[in-house]
Design a protein around this motif. Structure first.
Motif, PDB file in Angstrom:
ATOM      1  N   VAL A 122       0.844  -1.195   0.000  1.00  0.00           N
ATOM      2  CA  VAL A 122       0.000   0.000   0.000  1.00  0.00           C
ATOM      3  C   VAL A 122       0.878   1.243   0.000  1.00  0.00           C
ATOM      4  N   GLY A 123       0.611   2.141  -0.941  1.00  0.00           N
ATOM      5  CA  GLY A 123       1.308   3.416  -0.975  1.00  0.00           C
ATOM      6  C   GLY A 123       0.510   4.494  -0.270  1.00  0.00           C
ATOM      7  N   SER A 164       0.359   5.620 -13.426  1.00  0.00           N
ATOM      8  CA  SER A 164       1.453   6.572 -13.644  1.00  0.00           C
ATOM      9  C   SER A 164       2.437   6.580 -12.484  1.00  0.00           C
ATOM     10  N   ALA A 165       1.938   6.255 -11.292  1.00  0.00           N
ATOM     11  CA  ALA A 165       2.798   6.214 -10.110  1.00  0.00           C
ATOM     12  C   ALA A 165       3.348   4.818  -9.848  1.00  0.00           C
ATOM     13  N   ASP A 166       3.038   3.870 -10.731  1.00  0.00           N
ATOM     14  CA  ASP A 166       3.472   2.485 -10.572  1.00  0.00           C
ATOM     15  C   ASP A 166       3.043   1.942  -9.210  1.00  0.00           C
ATOM     16  N   ALA A 167       1.790   2.235  -8.839  1.00  0.00           N
ATOM     17  CA  ALA A 167       1.253   1.791  -7.556  1.00  0.00           C
ATOM     18  C   ALA A 167      -0.002   0.976  -7.803  1.00  0.00           C
ATOM     19  N   GLY A 168      -0.174  -0.057  -7.022  1.00  0.00           N
ATOM     20  CA  GLY A 168      -1.369  -0.871  -7.142  1.00  0.00           C
ATOM     21  C   GLY A 168      -2.495  -0.373  -6.271  1.00  0.00           C
ATOM     22  N   VAL A 169      -2.149   0.111  -5.075  1.00  0.00           N
ATOM     23  CA  VAL A 169      -3.134   0.578  -4.100  1.00  0.00           C
ATOM     24  C   VAL A 169      -2.594   1.843  -3.455  1.00  0.00           C
ATOM     25  N   GLY A 170      -3.466   2.814  -3.254  1.00  0.00           N
ATOM     26  CA  GLY A 170      -3.043   4.058  -2.628  1.00  0.00           C
ATOM     27  C   GLY A 170      -4.010   4.512  -1.547  1.00  0.00           C
ATOM     28  N   GLN A 171      -3.494   5.275  -0.591  1.00  0.00           N
ATOM     29  CA  GLN A 171      -4.337   5.881   0.438  1.00  0.00           C
ATOM     30  C   GLN A 171      -3.889   7.320   0.647  1.00  0.00           C
ATOM     31  N   PHE A 172      -4.838   8.169   1.050  1.00  0.00           N
ATOM     32  CA  PHE A 172      -4.602   9.602   1.121  1.00  0.00           C
ATOM     33  C   PHE A 172      -5.214  10.174   2.402  1.00  0.00           C
TER      34      PHE A 172
END
Length: 1012
Positions: A737-738, A810-818
């Motif tokens: 997770v990013g 574009s960020a080469d991320a599978g999952v993100g949280q903010f």
């Protein structure tokens, strides 16, 4: 500006005791004084965030009824002067404790006294011709009061409703009381002021807001060795929840007040703003998405008292004070001290803890003091993990009934005790120095606090059959054949220092200028680990054999570090007038936050390009792995691109006024302006009042607005971490997770705006009822509405919206949280406190019943307007688990019933703590039942200086309900003959997400203390 307290009007005159009367102080335990600490040696007022509260019930005796001490002849040399100053001089010359109303005494002129007198004869001569009288309570404590009070006399209105008894008993709170005689041994003169009011000297009935005052003795009586656990044991509104396998949260637990977030409570040291911890809780635990203060960084042995203001106070003290304020007051005695040792362990035989304390006060000539404390605590880990029930090796076959048939013969003998779930292994050293020196017409003061803590907690076990985390080599076996348990090693360093100068003027005004610096840093090192992708690199790029890979692959890496610092300059001015008081001041603050990159081995993916292409695809020949996870297993590192070095400036101004508008009614108001680099300006107010309906009943209430600025961590933290979440089969699965900061390229491409401040509205209404001189009751209702609450989103993956998919790609991320301003919440609750002090069983008995009932509801969820997330369902952005963390993961009620019994050299403290129901949403929902924990401590003075103690926390070995959701590594394995090898419901016997009192069971301890 933090807390600025004005000169107190109730003085407790304190002197240096001789050793032969040290034991007499035991008789005074459990009582509080009304307050603002004022030193004779400096004639200056300390900045406290608390109001001390009360004295024992005082009964009138003739001045001729001298005790053994007051009957001795003493040579006096006191000139005629204002009565308050004369009483201070009297206390110095008699080495006697005197409690008096400063506001009352300063209205009279005392006579001169020269020659030899008994103490009470001298006092009678000193006060002759005034309306002041002396009283001595049952413990020998000497106080000054009016001979008569006519409540209709307008002159009495200036006394701030001081009643006939100078210190009416209100909260003689068992182990929560500030020990009058204990303070005597540490102080020379104190005046006690009131937190939440910059006008000192109000009686307890005058206070508009509720405050808990927890003495050093009360903290010690809990038997706990950590300040966070001590507070939880005696303050029902305070929670200190445990979790497991939650990265840095294992080492630094979230502390909350009234069920709100860790970052919605302001913490002070000696009235100065305390810096937060550098860590932010991003995993599934209480306080997810927040950053609080490290409550365990200050050794308990350095603390004189802790004061807890349970009311919104942002208009007075600035950001974060939505739930309330916790002020830690350091010891400041100029003589005496103690050395103590404590040893204990849990009933399971683990968690062995050794705690060593040393405290000593030193006089700096005749005009100053220096008090120092050294603490060392060594706590071994605990483990309450269940057995590993799933297959650890390849080759298992699932049978029709769901059981697993072992394939690899090693499965039959594999170690099933593979996890470590419990308290982290921890060693901490702490040093605290508190000092003050009379210089010119004021006092130069300051403190230094330092602690360093080494912790080791465990991550998820990586077994043999784990291709991503433990890749198969060319010999068709895993890199670490029997699997491995990664360890997360944290080093937490915390330092702060303060210096300032305060002076008072003849016109009842004062000026205080101070500077405070604080810094908290945490460094992560992952041990007993591997970078799985590096094994493939060694195989395909370096040409190493399987045996060579196993012997050369690094097993440890520095992951990354974080630092957070705070610099504060305060200038505060106060002015007392006859009928009102005025305070004003300014604060300049700088926040700094840094993330330090880790070693390359900790974060790099060696077998994949930056574009996500497998480098060694097709090279295995069908044997072994070609593409494995990058970074250190268990706790990955932070790359240079994620490094942070940011700062923020804040400037604040405030004005505060309080007036006794009519008889028995006090009104106060505060207005504060804050300007933050980033989100701009905010203005907040507070109105509060108290009405003394009768001598025994008071009504109090407050209305205020508040705010909390986004923390530096919420603004700038970013990383990629492995989080274990509940999969479709109900078991936990690993997910990379990013966490992306709001000014990142990805967040900007989604149109996510910058964070703005949270805004709050606080309302409170309470009643104080002195039933008798020995029975006191307070009830306070509170309402806290928070708008634009900052929360961390759910783990957002692909498929929710095309714009989100494009941004993640574009960020080469599978999952993100903010971090988002995404919720409005409402909190309603009631605090209850009742005390009863009496005599019985040949000694004294103090009973306390304290309770907190609170409920928080998320009333609105929303995504950023105009952003790409606006097209995503709000329930996808904030999951049911995210809402449950805010609403349900902390008990809705806490009740504490305690009794303190003292007789001769014996002290027995018994406490019953009820933790109410709480519900955890983690894949499923489970409500954990209420539990009652019993704590007991017995202390015996072998000599007047040496005492020994024995006790138990959670005496009857109570555990929370067994876990039924969100488990991992469950299953039943059989051999070829159908014999069961292992059958387990999973490794998490107890919830790893939230455990209000932990899940370690009974803790037994012994200790000894020597006072000098």
């Amino acid at each position: 500006m933090q807390i600025k307290l004005m000169l107190g009007k109730v003085a407790s005159i304190k002197i240096e005791r001789k050793k032969n009367i040290k034991k007499k102080k035991q008789n005074h335990r459990g009582f509080l004084f009304v307050s603002c600490l004022y030193k004779l040696r400096s004639n200056q007022t300390h900045l406290l965030s608390g109001f001390s509260v009360l004295a024992p019930a005082i009964f009138s005796l003739s001045v001729q009824a001298a005790t053994q001490t007051t009957g001795q002849m003493v040579q006096f040399d006191i000139k005629a002067q204002r009565a308050d100053k004369a009483l201070i001089e009297y206390a110095k010359q008699t080495e006697q404790t005197v409690v008096f109303s400063y506001e009352l005494a300063k209205q009279y002129d005392a006579n001169s006294v020269y020659g030899f007198y008994t103490q009470l004869d001298a006092l009678e001569a000193l006060l002759g011709g005034t309306e002041l009288d002396a009283v001595v309570d049952q413990n020998g404590l000497l106080s000054i009061k009016l001979k008569q009070i006519n409540r209709n006399d307008n002159n009495m209105m200036k006394l701030s409703a001081v009643s006939a008894a100078v210190l009416p008993a209100l909260l003689a709170v068992n182990s929560q009381g500030v020990n009058a005689a204990e303070e005597v041994a540490q102080e020379k003169i104190e005046k006690i002021a009131i937190v939440g009011s910059r006008v000192a000297g109000r009686s307890v009935e005058d206070l508009p807001v509720p405050v808990d005052i927890l003495s050093a003795e009360a903290l010690e009586n809990t038997g706990q060795t950590e300040v966070g656990r001590m507070l939880q044991s005696i303050a029902p509104s305070f929670n200190f929840s445990s979790s497991a396998i939650s990265d840095g949260t294992d080492a630094l637990r979230p502390a909350t007040l009234r069920g709100l977030g860790p970052d919605q409570t302001l913490v002070l040291i000696n009235g100065k703003r305390r810096h937060q911890a550098s860590i932010i809780h991003i995993n599934g635990s209480v306080g997810r998405g927040t950053a609080g203060t490290d409550m365990n960084a200050i050794p308990a042995s350095a603390i004189k008292r802790i004061e807890v203001l349970r009311d919104g106070a942002a208009a007075q003290y600035g950001s974060d004070a939505i739930a309330g304020v916790i002020n830690i007051v350091l010891k400041d005695g100029s003589e005496g001290g103690k050395a103590a040792i404590n040893y204990g362990q849990y009933s399971e035989g683990d968690g062995e803890t050794i705690n060593l304390d040393f405290n000593k006060g030193f006089a700096l000539g005749d005009d100053g003091y220096l008090n120092t404390t050294i603490n060392y605590r060594d706590r071994a880990p605990t483990n309450r993990a269940g057995l590993h029930g799933s297959c650890q090796f390849y080759g298992c076959t699932e049978l029709s009934d769901g059981t697993l048939l072992a394939g690899d013969p090693r499965e039959l003998t594999a170690d099933r005790d593979t996890f470590r779930i419990g308290d982290a292994d921890s060693q901490q050293f702490g040093l605290t120095i508190n000092t003050g020196y009379e210089l010119g017409d004021g006092e130069l003061y300051g403190f230094i606090t330092y602690s360093t803590r080494e912790n080791e907690s465990a991550a998820f076990f990586r077994h043999n059959a784990n291709a991503d985390g433990n890749p198969v080599l060319q010999d068709n076996d895993a890199t670490i054949p029997l699997g491995f348990l990664p360890k997360i090693n944290t080093t937490i360093d915390d330092i702060s220092y303060n210096f300032g100068y305060k002076t008072e003027f003849d016109n009842d005004s004062s000026l205080d200028l101070s500077y405070t610096y604080g810094e908290n840093s945490i460094d992560y090192t992952t041990s007993d680990t591997i970078n799985a992708s590096y094994a493939n690199f060694l195989r395909y790029d370096q040409g190493l054999s399987a045996a060579d890979i196993r012997t050369t692959i690094p097993r440890e890496a520095y992951a990354y570090g974080m630092e957070l610092s705070l610099q504060t300059i305060n200038i505060d001015f106060t002015q007392n007038f006859d009928d009102y008081s005025l305070a004003m001041g300014a604060e300049i603050r700088t926040d700094e936050y840094r993330i330090l990159e880790g070693n390359e081995y900790a974060y790099r993916d060696y077998d994949t390009t930056n574009n996500g292409v497998s480098i060694y695809n097709g090279l295995s020949g069908g044997v072994g792995s070609e593409d494995a996870s990058g970074g250190s297993q268990g706790f990955g590192g932070s790359a240079p691109a994620s490094s942070v070095d940011e700062s923020r400036d804040v400037i604040s101004f405030y004005i505060d006024a309080e007036a006794h508008v009519i008889e028995d009614v006090i009104l106060s108001g505060a207005l504060r302006y804050d300007n933050y680099k980033g989100f701009g300006d905010t203005v907040n107010f507070k109105l509060a009042g108290n009405w003394s309906v009768t001598d025994d009943i008071s009504l109090r209430g407050a209305l205020s607005s508040g705010f909390r600025a986004p923390s530096m961590q919420q603004l700038y933290f970013n990383n990629v971490s492995t989080q274990f979440v509940v999969g479709t089969n109900g078991n936990l699965v690993a997910e990379e997770v990013g966490t992306f900061r709001n000014d990142s390229t990805l967040a900007q491409s989604l149109g996510i705006p910058k964070l703005k401040e949270e805004k709050s509205q606080n309302r409170s209404l309470g009643i104080v009822y002195n039933v008798t001189d020995n029975i006191n009751v307070t009830v306070d209702y509170y309402s806290i509405d928070i708008d634009d609450r900052i929360v961390i989103s759910d783990r957002l993956g692909k498929g929710l919206s095309t714009s989100l998919d494009a941004a993640l790609n574009s960020a080469d991320a599978g999952v993100g949280q903010f971090f988002l301003n995404g919720a409005d919440t409402e909190t309603r609750g009631v605090d209850f406190l009742a005390t009863w002090n009496t005599e019985g069983l040949g000694g004294t008995l103090d009973f306390t019943l304290a309770a907190n009932f609170t409920k928080t509801d998320v009333v609105s969820l929303f995504s950023p307007a105009g952003s790409s997330l606006e097209t995503v369902k709000v329930e996808d952005i904030f999951s049911a688990e995210d809402i449950s963390i805010i609403e349900e993961w902390q008990p809705e009620d806490r009740i504490n019933l305690s009794a303190l019994y003292q007789r001769d050299d014996w002290t027995i403290n018994l406490s019953l703590n009820r933790f109410g129901e709480y519900t955890v949403e983690d894949g499923g929902r489970q409500t954990y039942g209420a539990e009652i924990l019993t704590d007991v401590k017995v202390n015996y003075f072998v000599t007047e200086d040496l005492s020994v103690n024995i006790g138990a926390n959670n005496l009857f070995d109570v555990y929370p309900d067994k876990n039924e959701i969100g488990n991992s590594r469950s299953g039943t394995i059989v051999d070829a003959s159908g014999n069961t090898v292992i059958s387990s419901s999973g490794v998490f016997d107890y919830s790893r997400r939230s455990a209000p009192f932990g899940f370690n069971g009974a803790y037994y301890y012994v200790g000894a203390e020597y006072r000098f």
